[in-house]
Design an enzyme around this catalytic site. Structure first.
Site, PDB file in Angstrom:
ATOM      1  N   HIS A  23     -11.611   5.198   0.364  1.00  0.00           N
ATOM      2  CA  HIS A  23     -11.929   3.939  -0.330  1.00  0.00           C
ATOM      3  C   HIS A  23     -12.918   3.082   0.451  1.00  0.00           C
ATOM      4  O   HIS A  23     -13.518   2.174  -0.108  1.00  0.00           O
ATOM      5  CB  HIS A  23     -10.656   3.185  -0.754  1.00  0.00           C
ATOM      6  CG  HIS A  23      -9.929   2.438   0.321  1.00  0.00           C
ATOM      7  ND1 HIS A  23      -8.828   2.942   0.978  1.00  0.00           N
ATOM      8  CD2 HIS A  23     -10.126   1.209   0.837  1.00  0.00           C
ATOM      9  CE1 HIS A  23      -8.377   2.051   1.846  1.00  0.00           C
ATOM     10  NE2 HIS A  23      -9.160   0.995   1.786  1.00  0.00           N
TER      11      HIS A  23
ATOM     12  N   ASP B 173      -6.638   9.804   1.581  1.00  0.00           N
ATOM     13  CA  ASP B 173      -7.626   8.713   1.593  1.00  0.00           C
ATOM     14  C   ASP B 173      -8.522   8.790   2.840  1.00  0.00           C
ATOM     15  O   ASP B 173      -8.372   8.005   3.765  1.00  0.00           O
ATOM     16  CB  ASP B 173      -6.889   7.376   1.517  1.00  0.00           C
ATOM     17  CG  ASP B 173      -7.807   6.238   1.093  1.00  0.00           C
ATOM     18  OD1 ASP B 173      -9.038   6.409   1.193  1.00  0.00           O
ATOM     19  OD2 ASP B 173      -7.301   5.188   0.676  1.00  0.00           O
TER      20      ASP B 173
ATOM     21  N   SER C 109      -8.375  -0.804   7.045  1.00  0.00           N
ATOM     22  CA  SER C 109      -8.514   0.455   6.317  1.00  0.00           C
ATOM     23  C   SER C 109      -9.407   1.416   7.086  1.00  0.00           C
ATOM     24  O   SER C 109     -10.510   1.052   7.487  1.00  0.00           O
ATOM     25  CB  SER C 109      -9.146   0.207   4.950  1.00  0.00           C
ATOM     26  OG  SER C 109      -8.193  -0.333   4.090  1.00  0.00           O
TER      27      SER C 109
HETATM   28  N1  ARG Z   1      -4.839  -1.144  -1.021  1.00  0.00           N
HETATM   29  C1  ARG Z   1      -5.719  -0.491  -0.122  1.00  0.00           C
HETATM   30  C2  ARG Z   1      -6.525  -1.472   0.678  1.00  0.00           C
HETATM   31  O1  ARG Z   1      -6.637  -2.631   0.320  1.00  0.00           O
HETATM   32  C3  ARG Z   1      -6.566   0.534  -0.829  1.00  0.00           C
HETATM   33  C4  ARG Z   1      -7.521   0.038  -1.814  1.00  0.00           C
HETATM   34  C5  ARG Z   1      -8.370   1.037  -2.536  1.00  0.00           C
HETATM   35  N2  ARG Z   1      -7.677   1.815  -3.509  1.00  0.00           N
HETATM   36  C6  ARG Z   1      -7.583   1.533  -4.821  1.00  0.00           C
HETATM   37  N3  ARG Z   1      -6.856   2.327  -5.561  1.00  0.00           N
HETATM   38  N4  ARG Z   1      -8.189   0.523  -5.378  1.00  0.00           N
HETATM   39  O2  ARG Z   1      -7.063  -1.165   1.711  1.00  0.00           O
END
Ligand code: ARG
Length: 716
Positions: free
Chosen positions: A88, A224, A651
């Site tokens: 991501h 991921d 992340s």
């Molecule tokens: N919740 C995670 C973050 O804020 C991943 C975000 C990306 N994934 C998604 N399905 N939108 O780092």
């Protein structure tokens, strides 16, 4: 004697308090030798503080990077600049390289040789060279009686000289960041690389498996990750993209552990957490729950509904808007879950108790009363004013609006073009620059989507905000379109020279300032901007008081409890958090294991749902248990949980074991603890990590890019 007993007792209480929440804390790496390393070693860490952070020897910090100056984190895993981060975090870049015919988002992408690595325009990777406490220099000229404005000027000046002195004629970047709301200042020196290439990204059915449904949730089965490579000039220094550039060869890269993780294992995460608000008061929590989060959720949901309806209709639009949609969905869900968690965990009550204790402490002698006596009532007063004038809600609306309809943002950026044109000098360079920008901008812009968003945002704005914040444009809508935002939006996108690439380019053929200044999108954008400035002016009316109260509150809390180890709020600077691999109990009768396996991928597989469609090749590998060397007792691990204290920006951060070897990547938090930007919850807060063995399995067995493993240092 009595006093002594009391003192010992107090010291004991404070000591136990300071160790109570061992896993809480986003620590500054240069301070771990002082604050944390003993505690870490007690928990199982085999490293010395110098092996983690040092300016004199190669160490782990040399392998930790910030992407795009702190949007995400990553780490270097080979001597040839191989960088690992989250899928991501590379999502926008992967989407940017995708077309309907080469849909790397859906199918993934793997370079099989260096020439196939794809340059990512605009991507940066920063390494921290060193950090330094510069509090005494920055604050040397200030005192407690001076006006806030004068204080700020002195601080700005000191910061400016410090950064200039470090940067000099070097390629280094320096920045000084405030910690503890202006009580301390730290200097950070970086080296930033600008030739970054995409090496590999798994299919979304792996990298984004579970989609928005599983986002922020456990149990999780997402791979991921993606792989980039950092390139330098021939001299090893940062350089713009060039065919002649060579793979980055740094001081240190992370070895990778194949030994796996088990419950209770000590682990470390290092990365660049973006922002937390751990010293937010009960008043701030009330505002979030009652005012700003609901506004944020309402506006993001409205945008998402519009974008989704278009994405479902066309593959080209699905690719164009994938990154915008993922961003909105991520933060909309975060706000929803944050409100829930704040309420469920009664964070308001905790903060209230802390504030009451603070006030009682401040009343204990005159000195304290003078210094801290009015801090809490100041907060109460300021938040009451904000609630009445709705300025913070208006700010949320204006930000969502200006970041909603893309044409408004592009129009805003065209202000610079308008002023250059007005000067009537040679504007050819500026025009060429805008042609370039237009190329980028219109690539992911669709006037129909944009129009519907603008209409909806204006409608909600008018419905929910007081008249004093209405932009001039609303008057025009009333006068000429009988208040009908739909008709106004039709008119704007029909007439504006900014509403399509063709129209904008033909404007650039014969650019005139007047024409731009009279353009409906340009005028709308500037009228919203004027409202934004109005809101900011209102906010600035109490900003100084707020800043003083915050600074005093934090200083007072530290004074009140000197035995406690404090860490500053996240602010996109390098931090370390340590903890252990651990399961959790999400709610009454709901217990979660600490790890997931390949079985869950097959269980979730649902070809009728794009979020849960497992790529055929992966399905075959898993069904036939063709796991290569990456399984443990015949079971392929996928994700695991730790107790680390992280937030957005972390992340892609590496998760390291007690020996400093890579065991996974942090990629998410769990919804139950989403109050975590404000308060760490010992029982509930978990970091969701992808197991490095699953990553290696995907690279090797799924993508057939096992050649990359030869560069890495795999430890049995
Ligand atoms: N919740 C995670 C973050 O804020 C991943 C975000 C990306 N994934 C998604 N399905 N939108 O780092």
């Amino acid at each position: 004697m009595k006093n002594k007993v009391l003192a010992i007792l107090l010291a004991f209480v404070l000591l136990s308090v300071s160790n109570l929440f061992a896993d809480e804390g986003m620590w500054l790496p240069m301070l771990i030798s002082r604050f944390n390393i003993a505690d870490m070693q007690k928990m199982g860490c085999k490293l010395t503080a110098d092996q983690i952070y040092s300016v004199n020897q190669a160490c782990i910090k040399d392998a930790i990077v910030a992407l795009d100056h702190g949007g995400c984190s990553g780490s270097i895993i080979s001597g040839k600049g191989l960088l690992i981060t989250n899928h991501h975090c590379g999502y926008e870049a992967i989407a940017g390289q995708s077309t309907v015919d080469h849909d790397y988002l859906t199918d993934g992408y793997w370079a099989m040789r260096p020439e196939e690595e794809l340059p990512i325009p605009g991507k940066t990777v920063s390494f921290l060279v060193r950090m330094e406490d510069v509090t005494s220099t920055v604050l040397s000229g200030v005192n407690e009686t001076m006006k806030e404005e004068d204080r700020n000027k002195i601080i700005e000046h000191a910061i400016d000289s410090l950064t200039k002195e470090v940067e000099g004629n070097t390629q280094l970047e320096a920045s000084v960041e405030s910690m503890f709301a202006g009580n301390e200042y730290y200097l950070f020196v970086y080296q930033t690389y600008r030739d970054i290439r995409l090496v590999g990204a798994p299919a979304s059915g792996i990298g984004k498996f579970g989609g928005e449904t599983d986002n922020w949730m456990w149990p999780r089965h997402t791979g991921d990750f993606c792989i980039l490579r950092v390139y330098s000039g021939a001299d090893g220094n940062p350089s713009e993209y060039s065919k002649e550039n060579i793979p980055y060869h740094g001081k240190y890269f992370l070895p990778i552990s194949m030994a796996g993780v088990k419950e209770g294992d000590f682990s470390i995460i290092m990365g660049y957490p973006g922002s937390t608000d751990r010293y937010l008061t009960s008043y701030g929590i009330q505002e979030k729950i009652n005012l700003t989060n609901p506004a944020d959720i309402l506006l993001k949901t409205a945008k998402m509904d519009i974008i989704k309806s278009f994405m479902d209709k066309s593959d080209a639009l699905r690719i164009s808007y994938a990154s915008d949609y993922a961003y909105l969905a991520n933060f909309q869900k975060k706000s929803i879950q944050e409100t829930k968690a704040l309420t469920r965990l009664k964070v308001f009550d905790d903060k209230k108790k802390q504030e009451d204790a603070f006030e009682a402490w401040a009343r204990q002698n005159q000195d304290r009363a003078d210094k801290y006596g009015t801090v809490i009532s100041e907060f109460a007063d300021i938040y009451k004013t904000k609630e009445e004038d709705k300025s913070d809600v208006a700010e949320t609306y204006l930000q969502e609006m200006l970041m909603g309809a893309k044409v408004l943002l592009f129009a805003y950026k065209a202000n610079e073009l308008a002023s250059v044109l007005e000067e009537k000098g040679d504007f050819s360079a500026t025009v060429a620059d805008y042609r370039q920008r237009a190329e980028e901008f219109y690539k992911d812009y669709n006037p129909e989507v944009d129009k519907q968003i603008l209409e909806k945002m204006m409608e909600l704005y008018k419905k929910n905000l007081p008249e004093q914040y209405y932009p001039e444009t609303f008057k025009l809508v009333d006068r000429k379109f009988k208040g009908d935002f739909g008709k106004y939006a039709d008119y704007l996108y029909k007439k504006s020279i900014l509403a399509s690439k063709e129209k904008f380019n033909s404007f650039l053929d014969h650019p005139r300032a007047k024409k731009l200044q009279k353009d409906p999108a340009f005028m709308a954008s500037n009228s919203f901007l004027a409202s934004y400035i109005l809101v900011r002016v209102i906010q600035m009316g109490y900003e100084d008081r707020f800043n003083i109260a915050r600074r005093k509150y934090i200083a007072g809390l530290k004074e009140m409890d000197p035995g406690m180890k404090y860490y500053p709020d996240a602010n996109s600077t390098l931090r370390l958090t340590y903890g252990q691999v651990k399961p959790y109990e999400a709610a009454d009768a709901v217990s979660f294991d600490y790890r997931t396996t390949y079985k869950g991928i097959l269980e979730k597989d649902d070809p009728s749902n794009p979020e849960f469609t497992v790529p055929k090749k992966l399905e075959n590998l898993l069904a036939s248990k063709d796991f290569g060397d990456y399984a443990e007792n015949g079971v392929l691990p996928v994700c695991f949980l730790t107790t680390h204290d992280i937030t957005g920006g972390n992340s892609g951060s590496p998760v390291l074991n007690a020996n400093g070897e890579l065991i996974g990547l942090a990629f998410d938090g769990n919804s139950e603890s989403m109050s975590s930007d404000i308060k760490y919850d010992e029982n509930l807060q978990r970091t969701i990590c992808v197991d490095i063995r699953y990553v290696l399995f995907v690279i090797d067995k799924f993508a057939g890019a096992g050649y990359l493993l030869n560069e890495m240092k795999l430890q049995k």
